[in-house]
Scaffold this motif. Structure first.
Motif, PDB file in Angstrom:
ATOM      1  N   LEU A 181       0.836  -1.189   0.000  1.00 18.14           N
ATOM      2  CA  LEU A 181       0.000   0.000   0.000  1.00 18.14           C
ATOM      3  C   LEU A 181       0.880   1.252   0.000  1.00 18.14           C
ATOM      4  CD1 LEU A 181      -2.640  -1.003   2.729  1.00 18.14           C
ATOM      5  CD2 LEU A 181      -2.877  -1.179   0.235  1.00 18.14           C
ATOM      6  N   ALA A 182       0.549   2.190  -0.884  1.00 21.41           N
ATOM      7  CA  ALA A 182       1.214   3.490  -0.865  1.00 21.41           C
ATOM      8  C   ALA A 182       0.652   4.307   0.298  1.00 21.41           C
ATOM      9  CB  ALA A 182       0.982   4.220  -2.182  1.00 21.41           C
ATOM     10  N   THR A 183       1.522   4.874   1.105  1.00 17.56           N
ATOM     11  CA  THR A 183       1.065   5.581   2.307  1.00 17.56           C
ATOM     12  C   THR A 183       1.783   6.904   2.516  1.00 17.56           C
ATOM     13  OG1 THR A 183       2.692   4.519   3.785  1.00 17.56           O
ATOM     14  CG2 THR A 183       0.586   3.384   3.473  1.00 17.56           C
ATOM     15  N   ILE A 184       1.095   7.799   3.211  1.00 20.85           N
ATOM     16  CA  ILE A 184       1.694   8.981   3.803  1.00 20.85           C
ATOM     17  C   ILE A 184       1.888   8.672   5.281  1.00 20.85           C
ATOM     18  CG2 ILE A 184       1.286  11.390   4.461  1.00 20.85           C
ATOM     19  CD1 ILE A 184      -0.123  11.793   1.819  1.00 20.85           C
ATOM     20  N   VAL A 185       3.083   8.927   5.790  1.00 20.85           N
ATOM     21  CA  VAL A 185       3.443   8.526   7.155  1.00 20.85           C
ATOM     22  C   VAL A 185       3.606   9.759   8.033  1.00 20.85           C
ATOM     23  CG1 VAL A 185       4.995   7.137   8.571  1.00 20.85           C
ATOM     24  CG2 VAL A 185       4.676   6.567   6.149  1.00 20.85           C
ATOM     25  N   LEU A 186       2.908   9.765   9.170  1.00 23.03           N
ATOM     26  CA  LEU A 186       3.044  10.814  10.169  1.00 23.03           C
ATOM     27  C   LEU A 186       3.859  10.260  11.331  1.00 23.03           C
ATOM     28  CD1 LEU A 186      -0.656  12.113  10.315  1.00 23.03           C
ATOM     29  CD2 LEU A 186       1.146  12.728   8.696  1.00 23.03           C
ATOM     30  N   ASP A 205      -4.501   5.239  -1.501  1.00 20.53           N
ATOM     31  CA  ASP A 205      -5.479   4.631  -2.404  1.00 20.53           C
ATOM     32  C   ASP A 205      -6.702   4.107  -1.665  1.00 20.53           C
ATOM     33  OD1 ASP A 205      -3.889   5.122  -4.627  1.00 20.53           O
ATOM     34  OD2 ASP A 205      -2.805   3.229  -4.415  1.00 20.53           O
ATOM     35  N   HIS A 206      -6.771   4.348  -0.360  1.00 21.17           N
ATOM     36  CA  HIS A 206      -7.927   3.942   0.453  1.00 21.17           C
ATOM     37  C   HIS A 206      -8.391   5.127   1.293  1.00 21.17           C
ATOM     38  CE1 HIS A 206      -8.125  -0.437  -0.307  1.00 21.17           C
ATOM     39  NE2 HIS A 206      -6.828  -0.347  -0.491  1.00 21.17           N
ATOM     40  N   HIS A 207      -8.646   6.249   0.614  1.00 19.37           N
ATOM     41  CA  HIS A 207      -9.259   7.428   1.248  1.00 19.37           C
ATOM     42  C   HIS A 207      -8.451   7.977   2.419  1.00 19.37           C
ATOM     43  CE1 HIS A 207     -12.885   6.695  -1.136  1.00 19.37           C
ATOM     44  NE2 HIS A 207     -12.842   5.431  -0.740  1.00 19.37           N
TER      45      HIS A 207
END
Length: 240
Positions: A181-186, A205-207
């Motif tokens: 899964l492509a993610t933005i990481v905090l 890709d999952h809102h």
């Protein structure tokens, strides 16, 4: 004008993404820690009431194996509030209940700009900064607002304290039981003396749903929460 066009398109795509959300989303997670495993289930409900959008979030975490001997019962968390276009979630109530203990309650009084903590028969009141989120709504907030940039600072609260927390923002491909899964990481930027770690992966890709969360409990135990399944339901199917 050419510089404004990408910004306008970005906001249109963000609004469209939120509009495409189903009324109910269920997420299953597996939990891993140093001394055992467990599972978690979270549900996001989105409803239109009197021309405004409202949300309800519920989370249940249960332990298994040796961890169950230490963490008896489930951890139940609940958050509800409003969804403000372009601003994201605006919580009204948050609760945290662990095992057989009474729930710790938090009320967000935005009209009087105060936050009210209720636990053990006592009531504590603090000032409520704009944009404050509880620890449950924080992980879902970016479904309804622009994705974060390089860094951000958010006022967040659990059932005990309210504090500003600074996060670094990166991108990562995450391996999960659902695939890559492509993610933005905090990633929480810890201040000196702060032993509480937090890291949140949001699936682009999952809102922008939270697909992995690493956090440190009050006891000092670190828990790794990884997605195993996401189930989208319309209002018709969720009532069956």
């Amino acid at each position: 004008m050419k510089f404004l066009l990408p910004i306008i398109l970005f906001w249109i795509s963000s609004i469209t993404c939120a509009a495409d959300l189903p009324e109910r989303i269920d997420i299953d997670y597996v939990l891993n820690g140093l001394i055992g495993q467990g599972k978690a289930h979270e549900t996001l409900l989105i409803q239109n009431q009197n021309g405004a959008q409202h949300y309800t979030l519920s989370s249940e975490i249960s332990a298994s194996g040796f961890l169950k001997l230490i963490k008896r019962g489930s951890i139940l968390r609940h958050s509800d509030g409003m969804i403000i276009p372009g601003e994201g979630m605006k919580p009204l109530h948050f609760s945290d209940q662990r095992g057989g203990k009474p729930a710790r309650m938090v009320e967000f009084d935005w009209s009087k700009e105060r936050i009210i903590y209720r636990r053990k028969g006592r009531e504590m009141i603090e000032n409520l900064p704009k944009g404050t989120l509880d620890e449950l709504s924080l992980a879902y907030h970016f479904i309804f607002t622009a994705p974060p940039k390089q860094t951000l600072t958010i006022y967040e609260t659990d059932y005990r304290v309210l504090r500003p927390v600074r996060y670094a923002v990166t991108h990562e491909t995450l391996d999960t039981p659902m695939g890559k899964l492509a993610t933005i990481v905090l990633t929480k930027q810890q201040e000196p003396g702060d032993a509480f770690r937090k890291k949140i992966w949001l699936a682009t890709d999952h809102h922008m749903l939270p697909v992995r969360i690493i956090s440190t409990e009050k006891s000092g135990m670190e828990v790794d929460q990884l997605v195993t399944k996401i189930d989208y339901k319309s209002s018709a199917s969720s009532t069956q």
